[in-house]
Design a protein around this motif. Structure first.
Motif, PDB file in Angstrom:
ATOM      1  N   LEU A 133       0.798  -1.185   0.123  1.00  0.00           N
ATOM      2  CA  LEU A 133      -0.035  -0.086  -0.038  1.00  0.00           C
ATOM      3  C   LEU A 133       0.960   1.330   0.045  1.00  0.00           C
ATOM      4  O   LEU A 133       0.658   2.314  -0.885  1.00  0.00           O
ATOM      5  N   THR A 134       1.913   1.259   0.925  1.00  0.00           N
ATOM      6  CA  THR A 134       2.573   2.489   0.889  1.00  0.00           C
ATOM      7  C   THR A 134       3.634   2.715  -0.183  1.00  0.00           C
ATOM      8  O   THR A 134       3.969   3.811  -0.737  1.00  0.00           O
ATOM      9  N   VAL A 135       4.108   1.521  -0.831  1.00  0.00           N
ATOM     10  CA  VAL A 135       5.111   1.626  -1.727  1.00  0.00           C
ATOM     11  C   VAL A 135       4.351   1.933  -3.096  1.00  0.00           C
ATOM     12  O   VAL A 135       4.963   2.948  -3.730  1.00  0.00           O
ATOM     13  N   TYR A 136       3.467   1.155  -3.223  1.00  0.00           N
ATOM     14  CA  TYR A 136       3.008   1.234  -4.828  1.00  0.00           C
ATOM     15  C   TYR A 136       1.442   1.661  -4.676  1.00  0.00           C
ATOM     16  O   TYR A 136       0.763   2.129  -5.876  1.00  0.00           O
ATOM     17  N   ASP A 137       0.796   2.169  -3.779  1.00  0.00           N
ATOM     18  CA  ASP A 137      -0.594   2.478  -3.783  1.00  0.00           C
ATOM     19  C   ASP A 137      -1.580   1.978  -4.680  1.00  0.00           C
ATOM     20  O   ASP A 137      -2.179   2.586  -5.579  1.00  0.00           O
ATOM     21  N   LEU A 138      -1.489   0.346  -4.734  1.00  0.00           N
ATOM     22  CA  LEU A 138      -2.332  -0.245  -5.695  1.00  0.00           C
ATOM     23  C   LEU A 138      -3.783  -0.222  -5.397  1.00  0.00           C
ATOM     24  O   LEU A 138      -4.244  -0.088  -4.278  1.00  0.00           O
ATOM     25  N   PRO A 139      -4.578  -0.360  -6.316  1.00  0.00           N
ATOM     26  CA  PRO A 139      -5.974  -0.627  -6.189  1.00  0.00           C
ATOM     27  C   PRO A 139      -6.222  -1.640  -5.384  1.00  0.00           C
ATOM     28  O   PRO A 139      -5.434  -2.685  -5.300  1.00  0.00           O
ATOM     29  N   TRP A 140      -7.522  -1.848  -4.677  1.00  0.00           N
ATOM     30  CA  TRP A 140      -7.725  -2.821  -3.541  1.00  0.00           C
ATOM     31  C   TRP A 140      -7.818  -4.214  -4.177  1.00  0.00           C
ATOM     32  O   TRP A 140      -7.108  -4.885  -3.447  1.00  0.00           O
ATOM     33  N   LYS A 141      -8.189  -4.458  -5.561  1.00  0.00           N
ATOM     34  CA  LYS A 141      -8.274  -5.666  -5.942  1.00  0.00           C
ATOM     35  C   LYS A 141      -6.549  -6.307  -6.063  1.00  0.00           C
ATOM     36  O   LYS A 141      -6.278  -7.404  -5.944  1.00  0.00           O
ATOM     37  N   GLU A 142      -5.642  -5.313  -6.749  1.00  0.00           N
ATOM     38  CA  GLU A 142      -4.366  -5.757  -7.044  1.00  0.00           C
ATOM     39  C   GLU A 142      -3.708  -5.900  -6.049  1.00  0.00           C
ATOM     40  O   GLU A 142      -2.621  -6.469  -5.803  1.00  0.00           O
ATOM     41  N   LEU A 143      -3.924  -4.933  -4.644  1.00  0.00           N
ATOM     42  CA  LEU A 143      -3.271  -4.987  -3.565  1.00  0.00           C
ATOM     43  C   LEU A 143      -3.244  -6.544  -2.873  1.00  0.00           C
ATOM     44  O   LEU A 143      -2.473  -7.034  -2.548  1.00  0.00           O
ATOM     45  N   LEU A 144      -4.601  -6.951  -2.858  1.00  0.00           N
ATOM     46  CA  LEU A 144      -5.057  -8.261  -2.347  1.00  0.00           C
ATOM     47  C   LEU A 144      -4.362  -9.342  -3.087  1.00  0.00           C
ATOM     48  O   LEU A 144      -3.716 -10.235  -2.450  1.00  0.00           O
ATOM     49  N   LEU A 145      -4.393  -9.275  -4.356  1.00  0.00           N
ATOM     50  CA  LEU A 145      -4.016 -10.204  -5.007  1.00  0.00           C
ATOM     51  C   LEU A 145      -2.325 -10.312  -5.105  1.00  0.00           C
ATOM     52  O   LEU A 145      -1.774 -11.455  -5.051  1.00  0.00           O
ATOM     53  N   ASN A 146      -1.944  -9.337  -5.225  1.00  0.00           N
ATOM     54  CA  ASN A 146      -0.222  -9.348  -5.021  1.00  0.00           C
ATOM     55  C   ASN A 146       0.210  -9.717  -3.873  1.00  0.00           C
ATOM     56  O   ASN A 146       1.071 -10.290  -3.561  1.00  0.00           O
ATOM     57  N   SER A 147      -0.510  -9.358  -2.768  1.00  0.00           N
ATOM     58  CA  SER A 147      -0.085  -9.697  -1.348  1.00  0.00           C
ATOM     59  C   SER A 147      -0.392 -11.386  -1.276  1.00  0.00           C
ATOM     60  O   SER A 147       0.633 -11.978  -0.581  1.00  0.00           O
ATOM     61  N   PHE A 148      -1.207 -11.836  -1.921  1.00  0.00           N
ATOM     62  CA  PHE A 148      -1.587 -13.562  -1.898  1.00  0.00           C
ATOM     63  C   PHE A 148      -0.277 -14.053  -2.584  1.00  0.00           C
ATOM     64  O   PHE A 148       0.407 -15.011  -2.167  1.00  0.00           O
TER      65      PHE A 148
END
Length: 234
Positions: A133-148
């Motif tokens: 979130l802090t480095v890339y400020d991704l949209p919520w869907k991409e944030l969750l997918l990338n974290s997984f």
């Protein structure tokens, strides 16, 4: 011997970063007191420590509160989401345990296993959410997918982060009065592992920064895109 007392020495730079983390830990504690701002405070902490990993952190107060304002909305929402997720899985684990005690058998064991695995995946993903979130400020869907995908694809790092979290929990157990220092130490050391993960993931668009700058404002590894006052690292 002369190099030992050189302020540019890696040894002193490391302890300077630890001193900054101690200050940040206290700021994190103060800005988390309303509890609802815990997510925004954690995002600000990660923002600074991820910058420390690149040596572009800048001054503590200015960088922290600048990031706090920038990530207030999304950091708060993420914090509330994680809290809701923890309550959900805690309730599910309790229900599965009670079901096992009441019914027993393979069905009870299977239910405990499924709920436990889902809770474990949730925990592993949570290690990566704030840094992303802090480095890339991704949209919520991409944030969750990338974290997984990052948590599964970098299992050795995920396990290391879990060990660091356990060590922080042990420190809190024995020195609970300094719990915010232990949390700060966890965020600090985990940020270096996470930075290494981001560097190995070309689709995230991160490259190692070579130059530092005040609050990281003019230093980014892979171009720049505006986000609030600035966007760093991507």
């Amino acid at each position: 011997m002369i190099q030992l007392f050189d302020p540019e020495n890696k040894f002193w730079q490391f302890f300077s970063k630890l001193a900054d983390v101690a200050c940040l830990s206290f700021l994190w504690f103060l800005t988390s007191l309303p509890l609802v701002t815990l997510g925004a405070a954690t995002a600000s902490f990660y923002d600074f420590t991820m910058r420390q990993a690149q040596n572009i952190e800048g001054t503590v107060l200015r960088a922290y509160f600048r990031s706090f304002r920038r990530h207030f909305k999304r950091g708060t929402l993420l914090g509330l989401g994680l809290f809701a997720g923890m309550l959900f899985f805690a309730a599910d684990l309790l229900a599965a345990w009670n079901f096992y005690l009441a019914r027993g058998g393979l069905l009870g064991i299977a239910l405990m296993g499924v709920v436990g695995c889902c809770a474990l995946v949730f925990l592993c993903c949570s290690f990566y959410l704030y840094p992303l979130l802090t480095v890339y400020d991704l949209p919520w869907k991409e944030l969750l997918l990338n974290s997984f995908f990052l948590s599964i694809g970098n299992l050795h790092v995920t396990i290391t982060l879990a060990v660091l979290l356990i060590l922080a929990a042990v420190g809190i157990f024995f020195l609970s009065g300094l719990f915010f220092i232990w949390i700060g130490m966890y965020i600090f050391f985990s940020s270096y592992f996470l930075y290494g993960v981001f560097l190995r993931c070309p689709w995230l668009g991160m490259e190692e920064s070579q130059n530092g700058g005040e609050d990281g404002g003019n230093s980014s590894g892979a171009g720049s895109a505006p986000q609030g006052d600035e966007m760093w690292l991507v």
